[in-house]
Design a protein around this motif. Structure first.
Motif, PDB file in Angstrom:
ATOM      1  N   ALA A 140     122.515 101.098  -3.273  1.00  0.00           N
ATOM      2  CA  ALA A 140     121.708 101.989  -4.115  1.00  0.00           C
ATOM      3  C   ALA A 140     120.385 102.358  -3.446  1.00  0.00           C
ATOM      4  O   ALA A 140     119.751 103.327  -3.833  1.00  0.00           O
ATOM      5  N   TYR A 141     119.982 101.581  -2.429  1.00  0.00           N
ATOM      6  CA  TYR A 141     118.713 101.841  -1.746  1.00  0.00           C
ATOM      7  C   TYR A 141     118.918 102.218  -0.287  1.00  0.00           C
ATOM      8  O   TYR A 141     118.086 101.935   0.572  1.00  0.00           O
ATOM      9  N   THR A 142     120.029 102.899  -0.022  1.00  0.00           N
ATOM     10  CA  THR A 142     120.221 103.519   1.282  1.00  0.00           C
ATOM     11  C   THR A 142     119.167 104.623   1.391  1.00  0.00           C
ATOM     12  O   THR A 142     118.935 105.349   0.421  1.00  0.00           O
ATOM     13  N   PRO A 143     118.506 104.771   2.556  1.00  0.00           N
ATOM     14  CA  PRO A 143     117.484 105.815   2.661  1.00  0.00           C
ATOM     15  C   PRO A 143     118.032 107.193   2.314  1.00  0.00           C
ATOM     16  O   PRO A 143     119.173 107.525   2.640  1.00  0.00           O
ATOM     17  N   LEU A 144     117.192 107.976   1.661  1.00  0.00           N
ATOM     18  CA  LEU A 144     117.535 109.346   1.298  1.00  0.00           C
ATOM     19  C   LEU A 144     117.611 110.207   2.555  1.00  0.00           C
ATOM     20  O   LEU A 144     118.417 111.115   2.667  1.00  0.00           O
ATOM     21  N   ASP A 145     116.746 109.898   3.527  1.00  0.00           N
ATOM     22  CA  ASP A 145     116.645 110.681   4.754  1.00  0.00           C
ATOM     23  C   ASP A 145     116.378 109.723   5.906  1.00  0.00           C
ATOM     24  O   ASP A 145     115.645 108.747   5.751  1.00  0.00           O
ATOM     25  N   CYS A 146     116.975 109.997   7.072  1.00  0.00           N
ATOM     26  CA  CYS A 146     116.794 109.135   8.238  1.00  0.00           C
ATOM     27  C   CYS A 146     116.915 109.989   9.498  1.00  0.00           C
ATOM     28  O   CYS A 146     117.890 110.731   9.646  1.00  0.00           O
ATOM     29  N   THR A 147     115.934 109.871  10.395  1.00  0.00           N
ATOM     30  CA  THR A 147     116.022 110.532  11.690  1.00  0.00           C
ATOM     31  C   THR A 147     117.212 109.951  12.447  1.00  0.00           C
ATOM     32  O   THR A 147     117.431 108.742  12.426  1.00  0.00           O
ATOM     33  N   LYS A 148     117.968 110.803  13.109  1.00  0.00           N
ATOM     34  CA  LYS A 148     119.121 110.309  13.885  1.00  0.00           C
ATOM     35  C   LYS A 148     118.608 109.538  15.097  1.00  0.00           C
ATOM     36  O   LYS A 148     117.823 110.057  15.887  1.00  0.00           O
ATOM     37  N   PRO A 149     119.051 108.289  15.259  1.00  0.00           N
ATOM     38  CA  PRO A 149     118.623 107.500  16.412  1.00  0.00           C
ATOM     39  C   PRO A 149     119.394 107.912  17.667  1.00  0.00           C
ATOM     40  O   PRO A 149     120.482 107.414  17.942  1.00  0.00           O
ATOM     41  N   ARG A 150     118.840 108.849  18.411  1.00  0.00           N
ATOM     42  CA  ARG A 150     119.487 109.313  19.639  1.00  0.00           C
ATOM     43  C   ARG A 150     118.429 109.519  20.714  1.00  0.00           C
ATOM     44  O   ARG A 150     117.263 109.799  20.412  1.00  0.00           O
ATOM     45  N   ALA A 151     118.841 109.384  21.935  1.00  0.00           N
ATOM     46  CA  ALA A 151     117.926 109.581  23.053  1.00  0.00           C
ATOM     47  C   ALA A 151     117.458 111.035  23.089  1.00  0.00           C
ATOM     48  O   ALA A 151     118.209 111.943  22.721  1.00  0.00           O
ATOM     49  N   THR A 152     116.225 111.239  23.500  1.00  0.00           N
ATOM     50  CA  THR A 152     115.696 112.593  23.636  1.00  0.00           C
ATOM     51  C   THR A 152     115.212 112.793  25.070  1.00  0.00           C
ATOM     52  O   THR A 152     114.821 111.850  25.746  1.00  0.00           O
ATOM     53  N   ARG A 153     115.259 114.026  25.520  1.00  0.00           N
ATOM     54  CA  ARG A 153     114.836 114.353  26.876  1.00  0.00           C
ATOM     55  C   ARG A 153     113.321 114.280  26.979  1.00  0.00           C
ATOM     56  O   ARG A 153     112.607 114.727  26.097  1.00  0.00           O
ATOM     57  N   THR A 154     112.850 113.732  28.089  1.00  0.00           N
ATOM     58  CA  THR A 154     111.422 113.613  28.327  1.00  0.00           C
ATOM     59  C   THR A 154     111.079 114.432  29.570  1.00  0.00           C
ATOM     60  O   THR A 154     111.578 114.149  30.664  1.00  0.00           O
TER      61      THR A 154
END
Length: 120
Positions: free
Chosen positions: A11-25
């Motif tokens: 019942a307390y799963t986050p409503l919104d979550c950033t996708k944990p993925r690598a990003t280019r630097t």
């Protein structure tokens, strides 16, 4: 999903979550005759993850807040593709709902910084 060993009830799963993925630097530096581009490829470490909840119980909030206040590295089992990460909780807040029992927090937000992926 678990954060620092605290299992979040379904019942307390986050409503919104950033996708944990690598990003280019990358970085661009102007030079006398043009520009230099530095590209370090895709990096997961340092990725900021934002989790939000519309509401949660005060008891759950206080348990998660204890992790935040301690400032330790914790394990985050994202529940996304079986991935588990070492993270730091860098921000955590919410608003207390003044109901008769003060049982709920509203608009809860947490920010995690991924340090690395736990490889088993």
């Amino acid at each position: 999903m678990t954060i620092g060993g605290i299992l979040l009830p379904e019942a307390y799963t986050p409503l919104d979550c950033t996708k944990p993925r690598a990003t280019r630097t990358t970085a661009v530096v102007s030079t006398y005759g043009g520009a230099s581009v530095f590209d370090w490829g895709s990096i997961l470490a340092g990725k900021e993850i934002k989790l939000t909840w519309k509401s949660m119980t005060v008891a759950l909030f206080e348990a998660l807040d204890a992790l935040y206040q301690a400032g330790n590295v914790v394990v985050w089992d994202s529940g996304i593709g079986g991935k588990v990460y070492h993270v730091k909780i860098t921000a955590f807040d919410g608003s207390l709902l003044f109901d008769k029992n003060n049982e709920y927090m509203l608009n809860v937000a947490m920010t995690l910084i991924i340090l690395d992926e736990v490889v088993t």
